[in-house]
Design an enzyme around this catalytic site. Structure first.
Site, PDB file in Angstrom:
ATOM      1  N   GLU A   1      -6.994   4.668   7.751  1.00 62.11           N
ATOM      2  CA  GLU A   1      -6.995   5.911   7.507  1.00 62.11           C
ATOM      3  C   GLU A   1      -8.059   6.445   7.024  1.00 62.11           C
ATOM      4  O   GLU A   1      -7.613   7.897   7.010  1.00 62.11           O
ATOM      5  CB  GLU A   1      -5.438   6.291   6.890  1.00 62.11           C
TER       6      GLU A   1
ATOM      7  N   GLY B   1       2.263   2.046  10.734  1.00 60.08           N
ATOM      8  CA  GLY B   1       3.344   3.015  10.579  1.00 60.08           C
ATOM      9  C   GLY B   1       4.625   3.398  11.799  1.00 60.08           C
ATOM     10  O   GLY B   1       4.839   4.491  11.785  1.00 60.08           O
TER      11      GLY B   1
ATOM     12  N   SER C   1       3.356  -2.314  10.502  1.00 61.14           N
ATOM     13  CA  SER C   1       5.175  -2.316  10.667  1.00 61.14           C
ATOM     14  C   SER C   1       6.089  -3.792   9.859  1.00 61.14           C
ATOM     15  O   SER C   1       6.489  -4.208  10.911  1.00 61.14           O
ATOM     16  CB  SER C   1       5.582  -2.353  11.342  1.00 61.14           C
TER      17      SER C   1
ATOM     18  N   ASN D   1       0.452  -1.549  -0.475  1.00 63.54           N
ATOM     19  CA  ASN D   1       0.079   0.286  -0.052  1.00 63.54           C
ATOM     20  C   ASN D   1       1.117   1.396  -0.404  1.00 63.54           C
ATOM     21  O   ASN D   1       0.981   1.412   1.249  1.00 63.54           O
ATOM     22  CB  ASN D   1      -1.117   0.329   0.969  1.00 63.54           C
TER      23      ASN D   1
ATOM     24  N   HIS E   1      -9.276   0.640   5.188  1.00 63.49           N
ATOM     25  CA  HIS E   1      -8.088   1.044   5.491  1.00 63.49           C
ATOM     26  C   HIS E   1      -8.178   2.008   7.100  1.00 63.49           C
ATOM     27  O   HIS E   1      -8.795   2.813   6.527  1.00 63.49           O
ATOM     28  CB  HIS E   1      -7.028   1.620   4.295  1.00 63.49           C
TER      29      HIS E   1
ATOM     30  N   GLU F   1      -5.075  -4.895  10.594  1.00 61.34           N
ATOM     31  CA  GLU F   1      -5.065  -4.060  10.767  1.00 61.34           C
ATOM     32  C   GLU F   1      -4.570  -3.506  12.498  1.00 61.34           C
ATOM     33  O   GLU F   1      -4.831  -2.501  11.902  1.00 61.34           O
ATOM     34  CB  GLU F   1      -4.793  -3.214   9.760  1.00 61.34           C
TER      35      GLU F   1
ATOM     36  N   LYS G   1       0.309   3.971  -0.388  1.00 55.99           N
ATOM     37  CA  LYS G   1      -0.765   5.254   0.340  1.00 55.99           C
ATOM     38  C   LYS G   1      -0.531   6.855  -0.695  1.00 55.99           C
ATOM     39  O   LYS G   1      -0.881   6.191  -1.877  1.00 55.99           O
ATOM     40  CB  LYS G   1      -0.261   5.836   1.798  1.00 55.99           C
TER      41      LYS G   1
HETATM   42  C1  PEP Z   1      -0.651  -0.306   6.261  1.00 58.23           C
HETATM   43  O1  PEP Z   1      -0.104   0.900   5.074  1.00 58.23           O
HETATM   44  O2  PEP Z   1      -2.065  -0.848   5.257  1.00 58.23           O
HETATM   45  C2  PEP Z   1       0.195  -0.333   6.761  1.00 58.23           C
HETATM   46  C3  PEP Z   1       0.448  -2.022   7.088  1.00 58.23           C
HETATM   47  O3  PEP Z   1       1.762   0.501   6.924  1.00 58.23           O
HETATM   48  P1  PEP Z   1       2.704  -0.122   7.218  1.00 58.23           P
HETATM   49  O4  PEP Z   1       2.905  -1.114   6.995  1.00 58.23           O
HETATM   50  O5  PEP Z   1       4.056   1.115   7.063  1.00 58.23           O
HETATM   51  O6  PEP Z   1       2.697  -0.396   8.879  1.00 58.23           O
END
Ligand code: PEP
Length: 252
Positions: free
Chosen positions: A99, A173, A212, A13, A97, A167, A15
């Site tokens: 976000e 992040g 992460s 992703n 997601h 998630e 983003k």
């Molecule tokens: C994500 O954006 O779905 C995500 C898991 O980000 P990150 O791997 O940077 O934690």
């Protein structure tokens, strides 16, 4: 129309990151994995979907969107329909997601409507769920995940194309990752919950972990019960990083 969905999937992703020059990361990844044994997916910003799909044509790497509108067309300035994503070359779309839920007020009901739209357009939806730190510390994680799954998935779900991503919001992040026991607890519970609702066909729904994931922790996460792959943010931007995660999944 999507290829048959991969049972094991490394999904990136991007983003709101990436411009045309970033497409070299995608083509480098394709050169590194000419015949992958797992699904590889990149979800760039909307402006890069068509050029990325063109750059990757002939490769085994799939392209996806990061959101779609629930309606097939109409007066929705700035939004993108599921059919338009397909037209641009997408096979998958990330939906719900955290976000999007936080920045755009997306509710479970809205995610369910978008998921239905994705099915109807022939996209594989990757429906995201996850608890906040406050909810985890209050011992509410499994209840939150069950509630989000119940509300974010339409009854008419297509089990052949549906993908779920767990998630934890606090792990995205941040460099923080749940323990493997915590991941297994949620993934096992999601599997049980999905089978209870949709029947035995739900045993083959890929359950991705996201939050992460890095080359250094991917192998142990992929060895965890009911983890079929990963949804990766930061570590998907560079082929050098994402390739380590893809390799770990191939070896799992
Ligand atoms: C994500 O954006 O779905 C995500 C898991 O980000 P990150 O791997 O940077 O934690």
């Amino acid at each position: 129309m999507a290829d048959s969905k991969a049972r094991k999937l490394a999904a990136g992703n991007w983003k709101m990151n990436g411009v045309k020059a970033s497409l070299s990361e995608a083509t480098t990844l394709a050169e590194m994995f000419p015949t992958p044994t797992v699904g590889i997916l990149l979800c760039p910003p909307a402006t890069l979907i068509a050029p990325m799909a063109a750059a990757l044509s002939g490769s085994k790497i799939r392209v996806g969107g990061q959101d779609c509108h629930a309606k097939p067309s109409g007066a929705h300035t700035g939004d993108i329909s599921a059919a338009a994503l397909v037209d641009a070359g997408a096979d998958y779309v990330i939906l719900g997601h955290s976000e999007r839920r936080a920045d755009h007020g997306e509710t479970d009901h809205m995610v369910a409507e978008k998921t239905l739209a994705a099915f109807m357009a022939g996209l594989s939806p990757i429906v995201c769920v996850g608890e906040t730190l406050e909810q985890r510390e209050a011992g509410e994680t499994l209840d939150v995940i069950r509630h989000q799954l119940a509300g974010s998935l339409p009854n008419a779900s297509d089990l052949d194309t549906l993908v779920i991503a767990y998630e934890p919001v606090w792990a995205i992040g941040t460099g923080k990752v749940p323990t493997l026991e915590q991941i297994a607890e949620v993934h096992d519970d999601m599997r049980t919950t999905l089978i209870a609702r949709f029947g035995d066909g739900a045993t083959s729904i890929p359950l991705l972990y996201g939050g992460s994931v890095k080359p250094s922790n991917a192998a142990e996460i992929f060895a965890t019960s009911n983890v079929d792959g990963a949804l990766v943010g930061g570590a998907s931007l560079k082929a050098a990083d994402f390739s380590g995660i893809v390799t770990a999944l191939q070896n799992a």
